[in-house]
Scaffold this active site. Sequence first.
Site, PDB file in Angstrom:
ATOM      1  N   ASP A 175       0.825  -1.050  -0.107  1.00  7.28           N
ATOM      2  CA  ASP A 175      -0.071   0.003   0.022  1.00  7.28           C
ATOM      3  C   ASP A 175       0.908   1.249   0.033  1.00  7.28           C
ATOM      4  O   ASP A 175       1.769   1.320   0.905  1.00  7.28           O
ATOM      5  CB  ASP A 175      -1.055  -0.063   1.135  1.00  7.28           C
ATOM      6  CG  ASP A 175      -1.867   1.075   1.163  1.00  7.28           C
ATOM      7  OD1 ASP A 175      -2.997   0.988   0.515  1.00  7.28           O
ATOM      8  OD2 ASP A 175      -1.787   2.319   1.837  1.00  7.28           O
ATOM      9  N   ILE A 176       0.607   2.139  -0.877  1.00  5.31           N
ATOM     10  CA  ILE A 176       1.554   3.249  -1.043  1.00  5.31           C
ATOM     11  C   ILE A 176       1.025   4.225   0.395  1.00  5.31           C
ATOM     12  O   ILE A 176      -0.030   4.572   0.486  1.00  5.31           O
ATOM     13  CB  ILE A 176       1.132   4.263  -2.061  1.00  5.31           C
ATOM     14  CG1 ILE A 176       1.602   3.373  -3.432  1.00  5.31           C
ATOM     15  CG2 ILE A 176       1.751   5.325  -2.139  1.00  5.31           C
ATOM     16  CD1 ILE A 176       1.263   4.174  -4.673  1.00  5.31           C
ATOM     17  N   GLU A 219      -4.478   2.129  -4.447  1.00  2.00           N
ATOM     18  CA  GLU A 219      -3.118   2.446  -4.344  1.00  2.00           C
ATOM     19  C   GLU A 219      -2.349   1.122  -3.878  1.00  2.00           C
ATOM     20  O   GLU A 219      -1.256   1.080  -3.185  1.00  2.00           O
ATOM     21  CB  GLU A 219      -2.866   3.781  -3.555  1.00  2.00           C
ATOM     22  CG  GLU A 219      -3.336   3.603  -2.044  1.00  2.00           C
ATOM     23  CD  GLU A 219      -4.490   4.098  -1.729  1.00  2.00           C
ATOM     24  OE1 GLU A 219      -5.039   4.361  -0.717  1.00  2.00           O
ATOM     25  OE2 GLU A 219      -5.693   4.167  -2.842  1.00  2.00           O
TER      26      GLU A 219
END
Length: 307
Positions: A175-176, A219
């Site tokens: 996950d960003i 994301e």
Amino acid sequence: MNILIIDDDRVMRRIIRAMLAEGSHNTLSAGNHIEALSVLSYQKVDLILMDIEMPEINGFDLTRIIRKKLDHWLPIIFLSANESDNYLALGIDAGGDDYLTKPVNQTILNAKIRAMSRIADMQRQLNELNKQLEKLSYIDPLTQLLNRRGLVERLEIDWRANKRKKEELSIMLLDIDYFKPYNDNYGHPQGDLCLQKFSQVLTNCMHRPADSIARYGGEEFLIILPATPIEGARFKAEKIINALLNESILHEHSQVAKYVTTSIGISSTKFGAVDYTELIKQADSALYLAKHKGRNRRVIYQPKTQN
């Protein structure tokens, strides 16, 4: 074109072969259904000229057999001395594409072959286009990685292979960090560019053809590592974290660093997942803990306690 002439009359086969010689076609011949099916089993054939009145299996029945056996279309032109409309209708119903009466007129024969050649070319182009469209249906257009549909198919294949080979399969869920503030402050076009750069970093860190990367959500990304023990996945996760820091994608609104970072949850089949859905849940649990611990890190799933 590679043209297969199927006729029990040897003289007729020779006559037709001579007619086709002027068109620079490569001719193959068969005197019955056994020879015809044998040729089709090992030789690429572009068009069939099929006699209808043959002993044992006639042209109509042989055409039905060929249509069932082949997984692709090729034109079949019937040859017969029978000019009745009923015969023409039977030929079309059997899977034929055109009909020529004997004695065969060379001019008409070559004209029909040219027409069938154009149709065959269009069919090949259509098949290629369909393959490209099918491929696109598995690809996320923004990142050029697998989408959810492609991910599910890849997971099913790798899970079955893992059970068969009894090897360890690992996955990483990424996950960003603080991507929403990135989008809110830099705008969605810049956010899309960030996703593309992030995807490229992941791609550059994967060196085995068997490894797969998918865009799991907005994301979120998921990486499948077949035949990879958990320690190998941990090493790969640390490589991604370092590569992302080296990329230095500016993120002034992150609470972790001045650059884009990622949190990674890792799991593998060694933890007893009964299917790949449970495996993803394990990785998601580890990802949640990575975020809870401050992000910009990797965490390996533990069945009872996590550390």
